[in-house]
Design an enzyme around this catalytic site. Structure first.
Site, PDB file in Angstrom:
ATOM      1  N   LYS A   1       0.827  -1.215   0.000  1.00 54.91           N
ATOM      2  CA  LYS A   1       0.000   0.000   0.000  1.00 54.91           C
ATOM      3  C   LYS A   1       0.858   1.260   0.000  1.00 54.91           C
ATOM      4  O   LYS A   1       0.583   2.206  -0.731  1.00 54.91           O
ATOM      5  CB  LYS A   1      -0.919   0.021   1.235  1.00 54.91           C
TER       6      LYS A   1
ATOM      7  N   ARG B   1      -9.376   0.610   9.005  1.00 55.22           N
ATOM      8  CA  ARG B   1      -8.839  -0.697   9.390  1.00 55.22           C
ATOM      9  C   ARG B   1      -9.906  -1.596   9.991  1.00 55.22           C
ATOM     10  O   ARG B   1      -9.632  -2.738  10.294  1.00 55.22           O
ATOM     11  CB  ARG B   1      -7.807  -0.503  10.472  1.00 55.22           C
TER      12      ARG B   1
ATOM     13  N   ARG C   1      11.686  -6.616   5.240  1.00 54.65           N
ATOM     14  CA  ARG C   1      11.682  -5.169   4.952  1.00 54.65           C
ATOM     15  C   ARG C   1      12.733  -4.433   5.782  1.00 54.65           C
ATOM     16  O   ARG C   1      12.840  -4.616   6.996  1.00 54.65           O
ATOM     17  CB  ARG C   1      10.289  -4.619   5.260  1.00 54.65           C
TER      18      ARG C   1
ATOM     19  N   ARG D   1      11.596  -1.871  11.094  1.00 57.26           N
ATOM     20  CA  ARG D   1      10.535  -1.328  11.948  1.00 57.26           C
ATOM     21  C   ARG D   1      10.318  -2.274  13.111  1.00 57.26           C
ATOM     22  O   ARG D   1      10.321  -3.486  12.919  1.00 57.26           O
ATOM     23  CB  ARG D   1       9.236  -1.241  11.132  1.00 57.26           C
TER      24      ARG D   1
ATOM     25  N   ARG E   1      -0.051  -8.837  13.654  1.00 55.04           N
ATOM     26  CA  ARG E   1      -0.623  -7.862  12.711  1.00 55.04           C
ATOM     27  C   ARG E   1      -1.458  -8.568  11.644  1.00 55.04           C
ATOM     28  O   ARG E   1      -2.497  -8.067  11.236  1.00 55.04           O
ATOM     29  CB  ARG E   1       0.501  -7.052  12.054  1.00 55.04           C
TER      30      ARG E   1
HETATM   31  P1  AMP Z   1       0.903   0.455   9.031  1.00 54.39           P
HETATM   32  O1  AMP Z   1       2.125   1.268   8.760  1.00 54.39           O
HETATM   33  O2  AMP Z   1      -0.295   0.909   8.234  1.00 54.39           O
HETATM   34  O3  AMP Z   1       1.152  -1.027   8.895  1.00 54.39           O
HETATM   35  O4  AMP Z   1       0.511   0.710  10.567  1.00 54.39           O
HETATM   36  C1  AMP Z   1       1.394   0.424  11.618  1.00 54.39           C
HETATM   37  C2  AMP Z   1       0.626   0.317  12.921  1.00 54.39           C
HETATM   38  O5  AMP Z   1      -0.043   1.569  13.190  1.00 54.39           O
HETATM   39  C3  AMP Z   1      -0.495  -0.713  12.935  1.00 54.39           C
HETATM   40  O6  AMP Z   1      -0.029  -2.023  13.226  1.00 54.39           O
HETATM   41  C4  AMP Z   1      -1.407  -0.157  14.021  1.00 54.39           C
HETATM   42  O7  AMP Z   1      -0.863  -0.396  15.313  1.00 54.39           O
HETATM   43  C5  AMP Z   1      -1.322   1.348  13.772  1.00 54.39           C
HETATM   44  N1  AMP Z   1      -2.355   1.800  12.800  1.00 54.39           N
HETATM   45  C6  AMP Z   1      -2.142   2.265  11.540  1.00 54.39           C
HETATM   46  N2  AMP Z   1      -3.290   2.602  10.963  1.00 54.39           N
HETATM   47  C7  AMP Z   1      -4.266   2.328  11.871  1.00 54.39           C
HETATM   48  C8  AMP Z   1      -5.686   2.458  11.867  1.00 54.39           C
HETATM   49  N3  AMP Z   1      -6.350   2.913  10.789  1.00 54.39           N
HETATM   50  N4  AMP Z   1      -6.359   2.094  12.992  1.00 54.39           N
HETATM   51  C9  AMP Z   1      -5.716   1.640  14.079  1.00 54.39           C
HETATM   52  N5  AMP Z   1      -4.382   1.489  14.146  1.00 54.39           N
HETATM   53  C10 AMP Z   1      -3.658   1.834  13.062  1.00 54.39           C
END
Ligand code: AMP
Length: 215
Positions: free
Chosen positions: A13, A88, A127, A162, A173
């Site tokens: 994404k 999400r 990654r 990360r 996740r």
């Molecule tokens: P991402 O970079 O999108 O994989 O997000 C990393 C982390 O941020 C996720 O594992 C969640 O802990 C938090 N996060 C990101 N977007 C959301 C969302 N829309 N709702 C809740 N937590 C989020």
């Protein structure tokens, strides 16, 4: 253009949002990036969000919706946006719909980046990100020429992983995705907005397919 990129962690994404933002000159709004920025700056919101993020869990809806509401109200979002990593879960999707309807700017498409779980795991665990320029590599599939550092920034800048790309957190996740985010596929299918794109291809091929899907 007002679109959501939907897909499990590791489905591409972020990479595809970057290409879309260059092609269409509209902002990428990534809740993950906004949250990581808040964590790095040690803001109150960031400190609150960090524990959920470190465990691979979702940050609470109220916090995320507050962030999105503020970001969508900025002038650059008036011409359109790419939502990356948001919504999400179903309550977030419903809140987004209410927000956008109130602005008279409903979503135009939701693109699902579809990818097998085994491939996702490998993408996430491999990654690595350049600490200086943010370029993303993968030690299995797209390693930098020098292996230990970014091709452009040189050996004085490390490649970092990360914290939530550690194997034990990845599993959590992906579970969270299956349980909470995947129901959005049915939600947006019912709304007539869903377009499915096969994400198991090279970056440019996926990008072309996204463009066709939203044309
Ligand atoms: P991402 O970079 O999108 O994989 O997000 C990393 C982390 O941020 C996720 O594992 C969640 O802990 C938090 N996060 C990101 N977007 C959301 C969302 N829309 N709702 C809740 N937590 C989020």
């Amino acid at each position: 253009m007002r679109i959501v990129l939907l897909g499990a962690p590791g489905s591409g994404k972020g990479t595809q949002s970057q290409l879309l933002l260059k092609a269409f000159l509209i902002p990428q709004i990534s809740t993950g990036d906004l949250l990581r920025e808040a964590v790095a700056k040690r803001t109150e919101l960031g400190l609150k969000a960090k524990s959920a993020m470190d465990l691979g869990k979702l940050v609470d809806d109220e916090t995320v919706l507050g962030m999105i509401r503020e970001r969508l109200s900025r002038p650059d979002a008036a011409a359109g946006f790419i939502l990356d990593g948001f919504p999400r879960n179903i309550p977030q999707a419903e809140a987004l719909q209410t927000m956008l309807c109130a602005l008279g700017r409903p979503l135009q498409a939701v693109v699902l980046l579809n990818l097998d779980l085994g491939i996702l795991f490998k993408r996430l665990s491999g990654r690595r990100i350049c600490e200086k320029c943010g370029r993303v590599f993968n030690i299995y599939t797209a390693a930098p020429a020098a292996l230990a550092h970014c091709d452009e920034c040189g050996p004085e800048h490390k490649l970092i992983q990360r914290p939530d790309d550690k194997e034990e957190v990845i599993a959590k996740r992906l579970d969270v995705y299956e349980a909470q985010t995947k129901p959005l596929v049915a939600y947006y299918t019912a709304a007539g907005l869903l377009r499915v794109v096969d994400a198991d291809a090279d970056v440019n091929a996926v990008f072309n397919n996204i463009q066709k899907a939203i044309a």
